[in-house]
Write an enzyme that holds these catalytic residues in place. Structure first.
Site, PDB file in Angstrom:
ATOM      1  N   SER D 260       0.849  -1.184   0.000  1.00 15.24           N
ATOM      2  CA  SER D 260       0.000   0.000   0.000  1.00 15.24           C
ATOM      3  C   SER D 260       0.878   1.225   0.000  1.00 15.24           C
ATOM      4  O   SER D 260       2.069   1.150   0.274  1.00 15.24           O
ATOM      5  CB  SER D 260      -0.859   0.027   1.275  1.00 15.24           C
ATOM      6  OG  SER D 260      -1.722  -1.072   1.345  1.00 15.24           O
ATOM      7  N   SER D 298      -3.443  -3.455  -2.478  1.00 12.96           N
ATOM      8  CA  SER D 298      -2.905  -2.147  -2.129  1.00 12.96           C
ATOM      9  C   SER D 298      -3.970  -1.241  -1.547  1.00 12.96           C
ATOM     10  O   SER D 298      -5.093  -1.182  -2.025  1.00 12.96           O
ATOM     11  CB  SER D 298      -2.340  -1.477  -3.398  1.00 12.96           C
ATOM     12  OG  SER D 298      -0.954  -1.288  -3.302  1.00 12.96           O
ATOM     13  N   ASP D 300      -4.023   2.313  -1.621  1.00 10.15           N
ATOM     14  CA  ASP D 300      -3.349   3.494  -2.181  1.00 10.15           C
ATOM     15  C   ASP D 300      -4.280   4.671  -1.978  1.00 10.15           C
ATOM     16  O   ASP D 300      -5.157   4.953  -2.794  1.00 10.15           O
ATOM     17  CB  ASP D 300      -3.043   3.275  -3.665  1.00 10.15           C
ATOM     18  CG  ASP D 300      -2.072   2.118  -3.881  1.00 10.15           C
ATOM     19  OD1 ASP D 300      -1.532   1.607  -2.881  1.00 10.15           O
ATOM     20  OD2 ASP D 300      -1.860   1.726  -5.037  1.00 10.15           O
TER      21      ASP D 300
END
Lengths: 382, 382, 382, 382
Positions: D260, D298, D300
């Protein structure tokens, strides 16, 4: 009236399209890309997808609004082919919103794209939109009670630097034509269809496409991308990671990123709308690789659809679907990024230098110059 | 320390819960509602759903931060029961965002809710969130490599008018308890669990629930709603369409809508996340029927999940799903609106007058007074 | 061609509009509403806002696609009056997405609405959109370099039960006309403009409007709402909280909620786009009060703008803005809910029984019947 | 108990931080970047921004849950310095949602970030969140009536490959410490604060930062970026456009992108929340330049704030604001992309090889190896 000359241009275009992809593409010039493309390295590698262009090109010299010069057109993408009335799961995303993609409110809420994706110039979205309805009425039509409604998806980028955009030269017939001539197989790129008058990183832009085929152990799915690229500042352009734009500064057009890019992603992987939303969002990363910073004037709008799950919208009763689990999406995400990165470069490689209104000229990305730059940075694949 | 007395309160609470719904509910008082509720008129009518409360109530009189009085708790909703590790399709929506629901970023992007929905007070979201992870580690745990991560869904409303909210009285064990005692069947309402210290339309609020069962020809699905209601201005409150709040103005608390409402919608209808997003959005219309205008201070946050499609998140390979077509959703939309409308009223009917910090008192909605008002407007069902 | 008779209809319409609001409105009939409306109880109470209608009504009897009968039109709302080129802060929201509002991608991302809001029928969105560009080119035009682009906001609801919608009867001139005749003052309601052929809760619907003026201590701002209402199931209709639709079941049209509603909210309160987004979302609560459950077939799309902060888009350099703090928004939220609730009822009160294609008939909400029902429930204001 | 040794580690960390940025950074190694950084090439170049770290590092060898080894921490970013109670305009965006950032529901709806941004490990978000409330209560506290609520922003990435994440080693005091030691000036990077145990492109990752100062004619604004980077697949890593990861394949850790990245963007440009949303979205393009494809695992998640317009949230009455016009945003978009691109590389350059639980080792990006690769591609700046 200049437009009367267009059918000729169209015939020419269609004749050329047979050998559309005999023109060199980015890979042919030695630009290195990751991943394995499909047979046509095109969105049409996703089975069922058909692409058609109407290219309107006529006149030259001084702009007379309504008279030309004309440098515009329409591109049609049928997710399941022109003969199908079946919807596809779909989702969309906006990286920068200075643009239009009609029909997205229902795509967002229903999870379906029902009908084609059309791309044209900014001031012709309306005529193309209503024309899609007329075309659907003609080909499918109202139900027995006479009821029918349609919310077509039509996107645009602005070609007013080369085209008499305020002359509104696109007619319903031009949309019909793009819908009717759409086909599978190689896709013409560059100065064609909606991309005719477009500019990308201050080189001539337009239509570009690319695809990726996943390994069998990743499902063997195909991801195809088609772009109408009209965005970008020369000095930001990266090809294969190299700041190519900065090394070929000649004949730049604008001072900043004023354009737009429409990206259509197709896949045969069985994805539900939530997952296609993620795909649409990942397109940004492909543009990032090409150096975009997605300027304020950009309409960077992306739509992704899956041709899996035919019949998911139409039938009554409970539908049976297939879905790839989220934790199998990585290869599709990566394929989307890679195919986007390549489709933009393909558009610039295919596009040719064009003169438009008031003798505005936009040069093509010089193939030799590109190779020289890549070689200088040890990035030329062959 | 006041909190040491809590287990006693809990025992009391749990004992009472056996006859939880022997207390009159809105329909018992003659409040008219549309649609057919399930056997418990509760979210637990959706098979698999379990609800558990931890109620923390101790002390009285002047607020001493960290000492009490304590009027708070935790409510846990397991979509598939506490023993299941299986996720559900889910989606969320915010009508007004002055609140918290953790975990929603992944719900939004994945389309899945993995684990329970927890509801507590504003200042205890964190402790409950980490406690859910600890509970999951204990009950399910990391994979063989020792890897594991979790993004729990924990929502809140603010109970600081009655509760020593800055005393942070909720402990991990309180979250564990709510998770562990959760069960199907009747659901305790009013001053329990996360709803213990809540205020709704300036009457005592808290937990409320309701359900609808669709006709067989509409699929026979169940829609269940649970609310933690803490929102609303007295003079806007509508019950059965009548401005009840304006006719019972006594003992109002605030001047405007400062509270919040968390709404959880469960269904066994086979809906994909895009569709559950639509369900979550329709909750607003139920609150509209109750007169809400969703003030600036409100955290009006809703989550909807479907217990259909077990195993959709976990397995490798392609999943087989079922999905209701979009054009079959109307009865589910309507059921959501109706059950939301009723759950809020149920919360107020069940809640009892409470004294909290600094002897702040919030009165219960008077049952007789409510009946009188409805009768005056010819809206009393019995 | 039937359309040739339309100018006559238009003249009639325009003549009538002088005494447009001498027809009784909901309040005149004794329907009780909260809050204080502005002088016209219309969106035009917000200073600068102008509304214009083009009403296309011709032919009768059997549908011949392209020939009629025609029951449609265009409504134009100029936020700052037709002579202004200045944008307004704006935001939009979709409660149910089965509809179209073009231009929203840029409204969302820029925070500005640049130009009018247009409302028409589903199949005429395109022609109206491009017509707005043509109208703007004519009235403002490209910059010195000849560049110009525009992303008009055009919304729709479907009138194909009464109108030959696939005949595409709306022409660019009809959009020009609505733009040109727009004015401040009373707003014609019911079977006019884009609302001509619309159906609301299975009564005749169309255009409705209402406004609220806040107390001086709340800032004295005005909130105006205009709806094109075409949504709703008869048996859900609530007026003043009473299930009026269920008590007047005669001549219902559909079995479920198949229509749509477009809502435009205007205010002179100095709100930034984030705040206008909240306003747009609160519209749902007004529809909730009217009994909507926002069916799958509904395009329930709302846009809100603020006429404060003139010049905020245009100038170079740093702009000076004013903004109301978030915690002062409650009266504006409530006014939005109230004016939405009332505008829908006003549309039905003003609309008159209409026969359209194939002699389809939709009755007006009977004024006397409505009063009787409200009286029965002790809800008649006078 | 291992954690008892941590104060020592902290002292060490704090001592080192004096010469934090005497370690070489990416530019010092000759990695070429565009644009002009501020004096510290750090988020703290935006006046008022303060950053503090608590680094928890103790134990080694086999994992004993609850005992260690510990490789984690907390990073605090105060937008206006720790002494300020004043909110900032803010907005957030999710590129991939497999992560948590609490508090964003209210950031989204209010347009304000009220308090610090905290970053820690996935399983400690809760404790840090509640600790921020406790810290605020202590430093600011409830109003006179005793009311107060808070919706802290706390983000995370997962450090369980190196850290005993299920041991829940972060305590409230660790959050207090990060909040208290935050300061302007150079920012420590690499294995510190929330970034202590993080992994980036299968090299050791952690905290990184960078900034850009615009030309005076573009307003002279500063844009600062801080990342906690824990994402990426080695073979996708691009530095300065070159596939560095593929040329340094040794000691890779995972097979795919499982991590991440949290990105915080600060600017002193006077932007309203709509504009900050656009900034947050552009972060994706910087990650694209670094080769990210933002895998399914992830989180993000990006947040952007503006330190302009002090007092915009607090005062009663109408606020006076300043706003940069949208068409002046391009240099800020570009600066965001550039500073993001660089901050990620800075994190990897600063991070040092680490051994964690079960002797898992993650190597630092080798400085010499990086220079060799860049030189091979003619991309070494010095």
């Amino acid at each position: 009236m200049p437009r009367r000359f267009i059918p000729l241009a169209l015939i020419l275009t269609l004749t050329l399209s047979a050998d559309a992809q005999t023109k060199p593409r980015a890979r042919d010039l030695g630009v290195p890309f990751d991943g394995t493309p499909g047979p046509n390295n095109a969105i049409t590698d996703v089975k069922g997808v058909e692409v058609g262009h109407t290219t309107l090109m006529s006149g030259s010299g001084k702009l007379v609004v309504g008279k030309g010069p004309v440098r515009t057109g329409v591109t049609a993408i049928h997710p399941r082919g022109k003969a199908s009335n079946d919807a596809v799961f779909a989702a969309w995303f906006t990286l920068n919103g200075n643009g239009e993609m009609t029909g997205t409110t229902w795509v967002e809420d229903s999870g379906f794209l029902n009908g084609p994706v059309m791309i044209t110039n900014t001031h012709s979205v309306g005529v193309v939109r209503d024309a899609v309805i007329a075309w659907k009425v003609k080909h499918g039509g109202p139900d027995m009670e006479g009821y029918f409604w349609s919310l077509p998806v039509v996107a645009e980028t602005w070609d007013g630097y080369l085209n008499d955009i305020n002359g509104f030269h696109v007619r319903p017939e031009d949309a019909f034509h793009a819908l009717d001539v759409a086909r599978s197989g190689p896709v013409e790129e560059g100065n064609v269809g909606g991309g005719t008058g477009m500019i990308c990183n201050e080189f001539k832009g337009g239509i570009g496409t690319s695809s990726r085929v996943l390994d069998a152990k990743e499902g063997g799915y195909t991801v195809g991308v088609l772009v109408q690229c009209n965005y970008g500042a020369r000095d930001q352009l990266r090809i294969a990671g190299i700041n190519v734009g900065r090394e070929i500064p000649e004949h730049s057009v604008f001072k900043e990123d004023v354009g737009s890019i429409i990206v259509v992603v197709a896949t045969d992987a069985p994805l539900i709308p939530t997952q296609l939303k993620r795909i649409a969002r990942k397109v940004s990363l492909g543009l990032g690789r090409d150096g975009s910073y997605s300027g304020d004037g950009s309409g960077d709008i992306f739509i992704a659809f899956s041709t899996a799950n035919p019949g998911a919208v139409g039938a009554k009763g409970i539908h049976q679907l297939t879905m790839l689990p989220n934790d199998s999406l990585n290869p599709i995400f990566l394929a989307t990024v890679q195919a986007t990165e390549e489709a933009v470069v393909n558009a610039m490689i295919a596009a040719e230098t064009m003169k438009g209104i008031n003798d505005h000229e936009v040069i093509a990305l010089p193939h030799d110059g590109l190779r020289e730059v890549l070689k200088r940075y040890n990035r030329l694949a062959k």
